[in-house]
Design an enzyme around this catalytic site. Structure first.
Site, PDB file in Angstrom:
ATOM      1  N   LYS A   1       0.826  -1.205   0.000  1.00 47.01           N
ATOM      2  CA  LYS A   1       0.000   0.000   0.000  1.00 47.01           C
ATOM      3  C   LYS A   1       0.865   1.262   0.000  1.00 47.01           C
ATOM      4  CE  LYS A   1      -3.703   2.392   2.432  1.00 47.01           C
ATOM      5  NZ  LYS A   1      -4.877   2.627   1.621  1.00 47.01           N
TER       6      LYS A   1
ATOM      7  N   CYS B   1      -4.827   7.672  -7.478  1.00 45.47           N
ATOM      8  CA  CYS B   1      -5.901   7.803  -6.483  1.00 45.47           C
ATOM      9  C   CYS B   1      -6.682   9.098  -6.697  1.00 45.47           C
ATOM     10  CB  CYS B   1      -5.320   7.757  -5.077  1.00 45.47           C
ATOM     11  SG  CYS B   1      -5.050   6.071  -4.548  1.00 45.47           S
TER      12      CYS B   1
ATOM     13  N   LYS C   1       1.283   3.687 -12.335  1.00 46.22           N
ATOM     14  CA  LYS C   1      -0.136   3.328 -12.196  1.00 46.22           C
ATOM     15  C   LYS C   1      -0.998   4.491 -12.666  1.00 46.22           C
ATOM     16  CE  LYS C   1      -3.436   1.142  -9.058  1.00 46.22           C
ATOM     17  NZ  LYS C   1      -3.595   0.483  -7.759  1.00 46.22           N
TER      18      LYS C   1
END
Lengths: 439, 446
Positions: free
Chosen positions: A45, A139, A177
């Site tokens: 994470k 995110c 990502k």
């Protein structure tokens, strides 16, 4: 037995199933249990800068949408990056990697868009012995308000810049990502590629409000009467993710760029689909959060069984196999003519195909007094809606008309060969056969 | 009260107090909200759904199940009540496995239907526990209608008429309204005095005046009713019981199953109901099962149901047969009673096996005896006290269309009239449809 071992940008894992950077990979306890359960790798994470850790809300972090029987179809979250001290995470990463040298351990990172910040964190991660880093440019909640996460991923120049920094400052493979909260995913992947990324991983979560509490008149999850958009994931986002993976896989500008597929992977079959569209491995989160780590056993067994049946000895044998079959609408064969066909034997006579076709499509299904359902070939455009709403798998199928057969809908013969929109007479911008290079 | 299942003769109190509570508890307890959600999710929302076609009252089942699934059980109940105001009772007593659930496409798919009956109960229970009545009366029409018989047909007719703005006089021969809902159904199918609660709730529409203890022919005549009302609806049920026509039928402890069931339903204390040690029930319908099962639940040592034809011909549904078997009732088929034996009270029944022939059922020479100190007759009911001058068809009041009799201004429905099965749900449909026809007729007259 098929060989599931996976080499993704030089990072080796016994199978292609990694846990994505997310709550399940936030600490040693979870990751050890995941490895014991059989996961091939994890992306730890996201770590942030050294210093006071981020804080999370102390109310609900997740919202959900459900299918029948409360099956979780979509999950959204407003959790931020890890809220544990950096040194604790780094220490745990070190010991877990030491104890599981055969598993992939990649560390997700998110620090401000400053070169020194990235330099500092990359140096710390290298000391852990981790296999690689994943740059979290995805995110969509919380951190993006602070100029990180998707705020970076939405600006290709930033993606390229930070990727380049990282490639310059570390020997570790760099996976970038990507956020799906953009109009064209290829712009971000090209930027990552230009910056020297070893791979891209996608998709991160999608901006979403899962529902509105009609008593509180507030979005869910609700914190003290207020809500905010969160990141959407789970089975519901798989189609969006598959499309974006395929867009990158078939983009000439990034041809050959390794892809780690993420987005609603729930079963071995989902994984195989991502990989067929060009993903070298997959990352999983929501399925594990819904059912626990044990599901990886189904994924391993199912993928292995399917590969054996298909004669694929290794993952490379089928990775990307479906990519050549992803094309633009304009190149679809307009001479391919099909008709729905309902199997009376397996039909349970619910009439959903009839309602769908009669009310919302082409009035191409006939219903008899004894509830038999028969396709009217003269009306059927093969739209597939009846197949999609039928509760019995395989009951309705599309039968291709052979060249030379008469299509009862048009009264014309099914042409042999291939013809698409680019040469269609109705296309004002059509090309001649010569222009197409067919002569 | 030291009686036990082994005490000879017909005696009360064969069980301990707790046994009665347990034995007569709700046969199919209500679904919890979670169970209802899971059950509702199985409905496919079929087009022109077979379950609706199979329902005599044509409730829009897919719609009400979708309403349950989406968290609107009160809306679901309204959908039910619009078609069937006794949807609550029907949810409890309908042989759903022969009606909606048999037709459910899930039967074809996986031999397990959507639990329509239990979902219907979930919805109707939800709404009925709320304050008030879900329907509003239309403006008064000034018309008065007499409804004779406050069973399912009469209640459904009265409610629909009242809703249309008519004044309804509802008469019933028994002390309580409800008809067979109150007097003719096994206790474990309708616990907590549900039949009376349902009647009270139904009366919430207003405009219905109930007079109990008034029987047609005894306390009033059809002519009087016709003279005093704009229309009459006859829903007098089947008051008589078919005779066995077997030797010794007059012996003591040879009784009508319907009387036993009614007495049981009206009992304050089930331990006061006498039941035989060895009980024989003659018949194969729902009434036979209700009598047989309840005899067993009251503590009878042995209960045997004997039906003259084969299993498939039994009026009781397969589920009812299973229920009986699971409670320890022995079911003997293909045998008819020859004579009832005993000195004063019955002691045994002699049966002959039967054989189906082209000309009908024949008795064979093969006979057997079953011990019995109590025999229940459950071979069907018949119309009694039909008013003079009204045309009959067979043994019932002849009706055409929505319950029109041979007399102008007189409609009939429910078990007393021709057409349909003798089911609660059929009676409700007939009462409702007659009310619509009465309304249309009266309004057309201007």
């Amino acid at each position: 037995m098929a060989d599931l071992s996976c080499d993704f940008v030089g990072i080796k894992s016994p199978n292609p199933f990694w846990l994505a950077s997310a709550p399940p990979t936030d600490k040693e306890y979870n990751v050890r249990r995941a490895f014991q359960a059989g996961w091939g790798g994890v992306v730890w994470k996201t770590l942030g800068e050294d210093g006071a850790p981020v804080v999370n809300v102390n109310g609900p972090r997740y919202g959900a949408i459900y299918g029948a029987d409360r099956r979780l179809l979509g999950l959204n979250n407003i959790e931020l990056i890890t809220d544990r001290p950096l040194e604790v995470n780094l220490r745990e990463i070190t010991t877990v990697k030491r104890d599981y040298p055969d598993r992939a351990l990649v560390v997700s990172l998110m620090v401000p868009c400053e070169k020194e910040a990235w330099r500092r964190i990359l140096a710390r991660v290298e000391e852990t012995g981790a296999d690689g880093v994943e740059l979290n440019f995805g995110c969509p909640h919380g951190m993006s308000e602070r100029g990180m996460g998707s705020a970076v991923g939405q600006v290709p120049d930033y993606v390229e810049m930070v990727t380049r920094w990282c490639k310059q400052m570390t020997r570790m493979p760099v996976i970038v990502k990507l956020t799906p909260n953009i109009t064209d995913i290829r712009l971000a992947s090209r930027a990552a590629h230009k910056g020297g990324a070893d791979a891209v991983s996608l998709i991160n979560t999608i901006n979403s409000i899962t529902s509105v509490d009609l008593d509180l008149m507030a979005p869910e999850p609700t914190i003290d009467g207020k809500g905010t958009h969160g990141g959407y994931c789970g089975p519901a986002v798989k189609p969006i993710a598959l499309n974006m993976v395929s867009e990158i896989a078939r983009d000439p500008a990034t041809r050959g760029l390794p892809i780690s597929g993420i987005g609603g992977v729930t079963t071995w079959k989902d994984a195989a689909e991502f990989m067929a569209l060009g993903a070298g491995n997959v990352q999983v989160c929501t399925a594990a959060m819904t059912y626990g780590f044990r599901i990886v056993q189904e994924m391993i067994a199912g993928l292995s069984d399917w590969m054996d049946r298909k004669g694929h000895a290794r993952l490379e044998d089928f990775v990307g196999m479906a990519v050549p079959n992803v094309t633009d609408w304009q190149y679809l064969n307009l001479n391919y003519i099909a008709k729905a066909q309902i199997d009376a034997e397996t039909c349970i006579r619910c009439g959903r195909c009839y309602a769908a076709c009669e009310d919302t499509s082409h009035q191409a299904i006939e219903m008899t007094a004894d509830r038999s359902f028969v396709v009217k070939d003269q009306e059927c455009v093969a739209c597939n809606l009846c197949v999609d709403v039928c509760p019995v798998e395989g009951c309705i199928e599309m039968r291709q008309l052979a060249p030379g057969e008469i299509d009862p809908r048009t009264g014309t013969e099914v042409p042999a060969g291939y013809a698409n929109w680019t040469t269609h007479p109705n296309n004002p911008g059509r090309k001649s056969a010569a222009e197409q290079g067919l002569e | 009260m030291a009686n036990s299942p082994l005490t000879p003769g017909v005696v009360p109190g064969r069980l301990q107090p707790d046994d009665y509570t347990r034995n007569f508890a709700d046969k199919a307890p209500p679904l919890t909200a979670h169970e209802a959600a899971v059950a509702a999710d199985r409905c496919y929302f079929c087009h022109d759904a077979p379950c609706v076609t199979a329902c005599p009252t044509a409730i829009d089942i897919p719609l009400f199940i979708r309403e349950i699934a989406t968290g609107a059980p009160a809306a679901a109940a309204r959908t039910i009540f619009e078609q069937n105001i006794l949807g609550g009772m029907c949810a409890r007593v309908c042989p759903t496995e022969q009606l909606c659930e048999e037709a459910c496409v899930r039967m074809t798919a996986e031999a397990r239907p959507v639990e329509i009956g239990r979902l219907q109960r979930f919805a109707t229970d939800t709404l009925m526990t709320r304050e008030g009545h879900p329907f509003m009366r239309a403006a008064p029409t000034g018309r008065r209608i007499a409804v004779v018989g406050a069973g399912p047909a009469g209640l459904a007719c009265a409610h629909r008429l009242a809703m249309k703005g008519h004044e309804v006089q509802l008469f019933d021969a028994r002390p309580k309204a409800g008809g067979l809902n109150e007097y003719g159904i096994a206790a474990y199918k309708t616990v907590n005095d549900y039949a009376q609660a349902e009647v009270a709730w139904l009366m919430g529409i207003g405009g219905i005046a109930v007079t109990n203890g008034k029987a047609l022919g005894r306390d009033m005549t059809l002519d009087e009713l016709r003279a005093g009302h704009d229309a009459v609806f006859l829903a007098i049920g089947l008051g008589g019981v078919n005779a066995l026509r077997a030797e010794g039928e007059e012996k003591a402890q040879v009784v009508d199953a319907v009387d036993f069931i009614a007495r049981l339903r009206q009992a304050e204390d089930l331990s006061t109901i006498p039941v035989g040690r060895h009980v024989v029930v003659i018949g194969g319908g729902m009434t036979a099962v209700d009598a047989a099962v309840q005899s067993k639940l009251l503590g009878a040592e042995s209960v045997t149901m004997v039906y003259r034809r084969g299993r498939a011909a039994m009026g009781a549904s397969e589920e009812e047969q299973h229920l009986a078997s699971s409670k320890g009732v022995r079911i003997v088929t293909g045998a008819a009673p020859l004579r009832l034996l005993g000195d004063g009270a019955v002691e045994a029944v002699e049966f002959a096996y039967t054989r189906e022939t082209e000309t009908g059922l024949e008795l064979t020479d093969e006979t057997f005896r079953i011990r019995a100190d109590q025999v229940f007759k459950a071979i069907g009911q018949k119309l009694e006290g039909a008013p003079e001058g009204i045309a009959l068809s067979g043994r019932k009041i002849a009706v055409t269309g929505p319950g029109r009799t041979s007399m102008s201004g007189v409609w009939a429905g429910g078990d007393c009239a021709t057409g349909g099965d003798d089911l609660t749900v059929t009676a409700v449909a007939e009462g409702r449809d007659a009310a619509e026809d009465i309304h249309a007729t009266l309004m057309a007259e201007g």
